[in-house]
Design a protein around this motif. Structure first.
Motif, PDB file in Angstrom:
ATOM      1  N   LEU A  15     -14.807 -19.145 156.706  1.00 49.39           N
ATOM      2  CA  LEU A  15     -13.370 -19.144 156.445  1.00 49.39           C
ATOM      3  C   LEU A  15     -12.984 -18.053 155.460  1.00 49.39           C
ATOM      4  O   LEU A  15     -11.956 -17.398 155.628  1.00 49.39           O
ATOM      5  CB  LEU A  15     -12.930 -20.508 155.913  1.00 49.39           C
ATOM      6  CG  LEU A  15     -13.144 -21.688 156.852  1.00 49.39           C
ATOM      7  CD1 LEU A  15     -12.767 -22.990 156.170  1.00 49.39           C
ATOM      8  CD2 LEU A  15     -12.356 -21.502 158.137  1.00 49.39           C
ATOM      9  N   THR A  16     -13.786 -17.889 154.411  1.00 47.10           N
ATOM     10  CA  THR A  16     -13.492 -16.868 153.409  1.00 47.10           C
ATOM     11  C   THR A  16     -14.734 -16.542 152.608  1.00 47.10           C
ATOM     12  O   THR A  16     -15.623 -17.372 152.469  1.00 47.10           O
ATOM     13  CB  THR A  16     -12.344 -17.304 152.471  1.00 47.10           C
ATOM     14  OG1 THR A  16     -11.996 -16.238 151.606  1.00 47.10           O
ATOM     15  CG2 THR A  16     -12.730 -18.492 151.628  1.00 47.10           C
ATOM     16  N   SER A  17     -14.780 -15.327 152.118  1.00 44.48           N
ATOM     17  CA  SER A  17     -15.834 -14.873 151.219  1.00 44.48           C
ATOM     18  C   SER A  17     -15.161 -14.445 149.934  1.00 44.48           C
ATOM     19  O   SER A  17     -14.186 -13.692 149.973  1.00 44.48           O
ATOM     20  CB  SER A  17     -16.551 -13.665 151.823  1.00 44.48           C
ATOM     21  OG  SER A  17     -17.875 -13.961 152.109  1.00 44.48           O
ATOM     22  N   HIS A  18     -15.642 -14.930 148.821  1.00 46.88           N
ATOM     23  CA  HIS A  18     -15.047 -14.627 147.522  1.00 46.88           C
ATOM     24  C   HIS A  18     -16.111 -14.016 146.623  1.00 46.88           C
ATOM     25  O   HIS A  18     -17.162 -14.614 146.428  1.00 46.88           O
ATOM     26  CB  HIS A  18     -14.520 -15.928 146.906  1.00 46.88           C
ATOM     27  CG  HIS A  18     -13.228 -15.797 146.199  1.00 46.88           C
ATOM     28  ND1 HIS A  18     -12.055 -15.551 146.838  1.00 46.88           N
ATOM     29  CD2 HIS A  18     -12.928 -15.879 144.881  1.00 46.88           C
ATOM     30  CE1 HIS A  18     -11.076 -15.498 145.958  1.00 46.88           C
ATOM     31  NE2 HIS A  18     -11.587 -15.687 144.757  1.00 46.88           N
ATOM     32  N   ASP A  26     -19.176 -18.251 149.615  1.00 41.88           N
ATOM     33  CA  ASP A  26     -18.731 -18.192 151.003  1.00 41.88           C
ATOM     34  C   ASP A  26     -18.267 -19.591 151.380  1.00 41.88           C
ATOM     35  O   ASP A  26     -18.964 -20.566 151.098  1.00 41.88           O
ATOM     36  CB  ASP A  26     -19.868 -17.773 151.938  1.00 41.88           C
ATOM     37  CG  ASP A  26     -20.322 -16.344 151.697  1.00 41.88           C
ATOM     38  OD1 ASP A  26     -19.501 -15.531 151.244  1.00 41.88           O
ATOM     39  OD2 ASP A  26     -21.507 -16.059 151.965  1.00 41.88           O
ATOM     40  N   TYR A  28     -17.323 -22.126 154.429  1.00 38.97           N
ATOM     41  CA  TYR A  28     -17.480 -22.345 155.863  1.00 38.97           C
ATOM     42  C   TYR A  28     -16.780 -23.628 156.275  1.00 38.97           C
ATOM     43  O   TYR A  28     -16.724 -24.600 155.521  1.00 38.97           O
ATOM     44  CB  TYR A  28     -18.962 -22.495 156.222  1.00 38.97           C
ATOM     45  CG  TYR A  28     -19.773 -21.248 156.025  1.00 38.97           C
ATOM     46  CD1 TYR A  28     -19.976 -20.364 157.076  1.00 38.97           C
ATOM     47  CD2 TYR A  28     -20.340 -20.952 154.796  1.00 38.97           C
ATOM     48  CE1 TYR A  28     -20.718 -19.205 156.900  1.00 38.97           C
ATOM     49  CE2 TYR A  28     -21.089 -19.802 154.607  1.00 38.97           C
ATOM     50  CZ  TYR A  28     -21.274 -18.935 155.664  1.00 38.97           C
ATOM     51  OH  TYR A  28     -22.011 -17.792 155.492  1.00 38.97           O
ATOM     52  N   ASP A  29     -16.262 -23.646 157.487  1.00 37.81           N
ATOM     53  CA  ASP A  29     -15.780 -24.879 158.084  1.00 37.81           C
ATOM     54  C   ASP A  29     -17.009 -25.606 158.610  1.00 37.81           C
ATOM     55  O   ASP A  29     -17.899 -24.984 159.187  1.00 37.81           O
ATOM     56  CB  ASP A  29     -14.812 -24.568 159.229  1.00 37.81           C
ATOM     57  CG  ASP A  29     -13.935 -25.748 159.591  1.00 37.81           C
ATOM     58  OD1 ASP A  29     -13.949 -26.761 158.880  1.00 37.81           O
ATOM     59  OD2 ASP A  29     -13.221 -25.634 160.602  1.00 37.81           O
TER      60      ASP A  29
END
Length: 127
Positions: A15-18, A26, A28-29
């Motif tokens: 979903l996103t990497s920060h 990271d 994840y769904d």
């Protein structure tokens, strides 16, 4: 290092990497089902130094309290609320969630206000 370095079967779509100091993750769904719960509001909060508990409710029904205008009561009825979710979360994470939520609401203020105006206009159309 590979893009999906954790081969856990629970990992789903990224979903996103920060990447920044203090927030390196990271998100994840999950591939496994998880609950989606509707709530009408929050019932109680217990804030602790390490973790907090927040209870949420749904409104089952509104019952007439027998009062009304004839008895001088301004109450319209009594809501019957039922706790349907209790969330336990680290207190720091709860504070971050509250701050981020308020910031998101502030950023979306124009669209939220516009939607409220549209709802008011729609309600005026109802005979």
């Amino acid at each position: 290092m590979s893009e999906n370095h954790n081969k856990s079967p629970k990992l789903g779509k990224l979903l996103t990497s920060h990447r920044q100091p203090g927030a390196n993750f990271d998100l994840y769904d999950s591939n496994e089902p998880y609950p989606t719960v509707f709530v009408d509001g929050y019932a109680q909060t217990l804030i602790g130094p390490a973790v907090s508990k927040v209870s949420f409710f749904v409104t089952e029904q509104v019952i007439d309290d027998g009062g009304g205008a004839s008895s001088g009561s301004t109450l319209q009825g009594v809501e019957e609320r039922v706790v349907n979710l209790r969330m336990v979360i680290p207190t720091r994470a709860l504070a971050e969630f509250c701050i981020q939520t308020l910031n998101s609401i502030k950023q979306g203020e124009a669209s939220i206000s516009s939607m409220a105006d549209q709802n008011k206009a729609f309600l005026k159309l109802i005979p």
